[in-house]
Scaffold this motif. Sequence first.
Motif, PDB file in Angstrom:
ATOM      1  N   VAL A   1       0.895  -1.350  -0.093  1.00  0.00           N
ATOM      2  CA  VAL A   1       0.104  -0.003   0.148  1.00  0.00           C
ATOM      3  C   VAL A   1       0.772   1.407  -0.006  1.00  0.00           C
ATOM      4  N   THR A   2       0.656   2.104  -0.924  1.00  0.00           N
ATOM      5  CA  THR A   2       1.303   3.535  -1.002  1.00  0.00           C
ATOM      6  C   THR A   2       0.430   4.448  -0.340  1.00  0.00           C
ATOM      7  N   LEU A   3       0.630   5.457   0.316  1.00  0.00           N
ATOM      8  CA  LEU A   3      -0.127   6.389   1.052  1.00  0.00           C
ATOM      9  C   LEU A   3       0.376   7.606   0.391  1.00  0.00           C
ATOM     10  N   GLU A   4      -0.757   8.213  -0.389  1.00  0.00           N
ATOM     11  CA  GLU A   4      -0.297   9.625  -0.961  1.00  0.00           C
ATOM     12  C   GLU A   4      -1.349  10.491  -0.364  1.00  0.00           C
ATOM     13  N   ILE A   5      -0.569  11.517   0.412  1.00  0.00           N
ATOM     14  CA  ILE A   5      -1.067  12.402   1.481  1.00  0.00           C
ATOM     15  C   ILE A   5      -0.767  13.875   0.932  1.00  0.00           C
ATOM     16  N   GLU A   6      -1.876  14.614   0.719  1.00  0.00           N
ATOM     17  CA  GLU A   6      -1.563  16.058   0.132  1.00  0.00           C
ATOM     18  C   GLU A   6      -2.302  17.012   1.389  1.00  0.00           C
ATOM     19  N   ILE A   7      -1.303  17.784   2.191  1.00  0.00           N
ATOM     20  CA  ILE A   7      -1.556  18.619   3.047  1.00  0.00           C
ATOM     21  C   ILE A   7      -1.920  19.964   2.427  1.00  0.00           C
ATOM     22  N   ASN A   8      -1.138  20.415   1.694  1.00  0.00           N
ATOM     23  CA  ASN A   8      -1.640  21.378   0.740  1.00  0.00           C
ATOM     24  C   ASN A   8      -0.841  21.493  -0.690  1.00  0.00           C
ATOM     25  N   GLU A   9      -0.803  22.484  -1.329  1.00  0.00           N
ATOM     26  CA  GLU A   9      -0.232  22.658  -2.695  1.00  0.00           C
ATOM     27  C   GLU A   9       1.162  22.504  -2.708  1.00  0.00           C
ATOM     28  N   ARG A  10       1.719  22.915  -1.545  1.00  0.00           N
ATOM     29  CA  ARG A  10       3.434  22.701  -1.456  1.00  0.00           C
ATOM     30  C   ARG A  10       3.745  21.568  -0.640  1.00  0.00           C
ATOM     31  N   GLU A  11       2.811  20.874   0.015  1.00  0.00           N
ATOM     32  CA  GLU A  11       3.168  19.949   0.962  1.00  0.00           C
ATOM     33  C   GLU A  11       2.378  18.526   0.513  1.00  0.00           C
ATOM     34  N   GLN A  12       3.391  17.614   0.055  1.00  0.00           N
ATOM     35  CA  GLN A  12       2.578  16.206  -0.263  1.00  0.00           C
ATOM     36  C   GLN A  12       3.542  15.200   0.250  1.00  0.00           C
ATOM     37  N   TYR A  13       2.893  14.128   0.596  1.00  0.00           N
ATOM     38  CA  TYR A  13       3.801  13.163   0.879  1.00  0.00           C
ATOM     39  C   TYR A  13       3.222  11.640   0.253  1.00  0.00           C
TER      40      TYR A  13
ATOM     41  N   LEU B   1      -6.715   1.925   9.309  1.00  0.00           N
ATOM     42  CA  LEU B   1      -6.298   3.023   8.195  1.00  0.00           C
ATOM     43  C   LEU B   1      -7.300   4.085   8.304  1.00  0.00           C
ATOM     44  N   GLY B   2      -8.183   4.250   8.560  1.00  0.00           N
ATOM     45  CA  GLY B   2      -9.088   5.579   8.797  1.00  0.00           C
ATOM     46  C   GLY B   2      -8.407   6.390   9.607  1.00  0.00           C
ATOM     47  N   ASN B   3      -7.416   6.081  10.331  1.00  0.00           N
ATOM     48  CA  ASN B   3      -6.864   6.810  11.192  1.00  0.00           C
ATOM     49  C   ASN B   3      -5.728   7.946  10.512  1.00  0.00           C
ATOM     50  N   VAL B   4      -5.448   7.436   9.461  1.00  0.00           N
ATOM     51  CA  VAL B   4      -4.584   8.128   8.348  1.00  0.00           C
ATOM     52  C   VAL B   4      -5.115   9.824   8.417  1.00  0.00           C
ATOM     53  N   GLN B   5      -6.410   9.964   8.405  1.00  0.00           N
ATOM     54  CA  GLN B   5      -7.180  11.288   8.430  1.00  0.00           C
ATOM     55  C   GLN B   5      -6.975  11.915   9.585  1.00  0.00           C
ATOM     56  N   ARG B   6      -6.663  11.089  10.810  1.00  0.00           N
ATOM     57  CA  ARG B   6      -6.237  11.821  12.009  1.00  0.00           C
ATOM     58  C   ARG B   6      -4.954  12.479  11.704  1.00  0.00           C
ATOM     59  N   LEU B   7      -3.795  11.816  11.199  1.00  0.00           N
ATOM     60  CA  LEU B   7      -2.617  12.453  11.136  1.00  0.00           C
ATOM     61  C   LEU B   7      -2.695  13.758  10.077  1.00  0.00           C
ATOM     62  N   ILE B   8      -3.476  13.637   9.185  1.00  0.00           N
ATOM     63  CA  ILE B   8      -3.734  14.763   8.359  1.00  0.00           C
ATOM     64  C   ILE B   8      -3.967  16.007   9.263  1.00  0.00           C
ATOM     65  N   GLN B   9      -5.383  15.590   9.780  1.00  0.00           N
ATOM     66  CA  GLN B   9      -5.751  16.773  10.905  1.00  0.00           C
ATOM     67  C   GLN B   9      -4.630  17.324  11.710  1.00  0.00           C
ATOM     68  N   LEU B  10      -3.915  16.566  12.385  1.00  0.00           N
ATOM     69  CA  LEU B  10      -2.753  16.810  13.505  1.00  0.00           C
ATOM     70  C   LEU B  10      -1.561  17.749  12.467  1.00  0.00           C
ATOM     71  N   LYS B  11      -1.567  17.050  11.326  1.00  0.00           N
ATOM     72  CA  LYS B  11      -0.433  18.005  10.682  1.00  0.00           C
ATOM     73  C   LYS B  11      -0.976  19.272  10.130  1.00  0.00           C
ATOM     74  N   ASN B  12      -2.341  19.499   9.857  1.00  0.00           N
ATOM     75  CA  ASN B  12      -2.703  20.678   9.630  1.00  0.00           C
ATOM     76  C   ASN B  12      -2.771  21.780  10.669  1.00  0.00           C
ATOM     77  N   ALA B  13      -2.937  21.184  11.798  1.00  0.00           N
ATOM     78  CA  ALA B  13      -3.099  21.675  13.004  1.00  0.00           C
ATOM     79  C   ALA B  13      -1.744  22.309  13.549  1.00  0.00           C
ATOM     80  N   ARG B  14      -0.692  22.054  12.816  1.00  0.00           N
ATOM     81  CA  ARG B  14       0.426  22.472  13.014  1.00  0.00           C
ATOM     82  C   ARG B  14       1.116  23.373  11.997  1.00  0.00           C
ATOM     83  N   ALA B  15       0.284  23.432  11.069  1.00  0.00           N
ATOM     84  CA  ALA B  15       0.751  24.386   9.981  1.00  0.00           C
ATOM     85  C   ALA B  15       0.820  26.010  10.196  1.00  0.00           C
TER      86      ALA B  15
END
Length: 241
Positions: free
Chosen positions: A175-187, A227-241
């Motif tokens: 499985v490859t996790l492709e995560i986009e936080i914003n236009e400049r920050e993708q993982y 794997l539904g908790n990946v969304q929580r990681l995104i929320q935590l990441k956004n909170a630090r932005a």
Amino acid sequence: MAKHVLLNNITHKDLKVITQHSARFGDNVGSTLTFPTEFGDVQREYPILFRKDERSGKFQSVVLLGLKPDENLFLDEFSGWKANYIPAVIERGPFLIGFQDQSADGGPERAPVVHLDVEHPRVNDSEGKAVFLEYGGMSPYLERINQLLQRIYEGMQISDAMFEAFSALDLIEPVTLEIEINEREQYRLQGNYTISAEKLAQLQGDDLLRLHRSGFLRCAYLAIESLGNVQRLIQLKNARA
């Protein structure tokens, strides 16, 4: 450098351990090992993924804590750990499982015992939770550590069997996790595996029954649900932005 010694209530009678979580104690990691024995607690908070050990090539379970190797999104230097359950490998602190030759029924036996990393930055004799009581008994903190180490030890015993069962039924898939936080920050997180929900749903008959009786069917579903908790990681990441 780590220095592991056998824990005892004479040499370590004044031992204390700092239990707060901080980057200075090595808690700022993007992932850590987890075990089938704690999947039920872990899946409520974190994504569970599988990875291959670089040395042995065997599968092992990991908890995803961040989107970078040195990023723990659940770690807050002011308020501590931002989750209701802390993975056992993290919470155990400077303690680990060692093995000691003992005799059982006339034959040699290697029994698990508690070891301590005396060079760990949490370890001292003035600050933190006491490991032993005044007259040498175990403190409530050490009792908790023993429970954690037992959970880890039991998980280690069944982990290989779980992955053998999954592999025999061809349930593990990359499985490859492709995560986009914003236009400049993708993982793009690669090198991870999970359970194929489609293949798991197709199991029937003896295969399904064996997986259920072993307890590994529940582990498979918990890994998928986590794997539904990946969304929580995104929320935590956004909170630090």
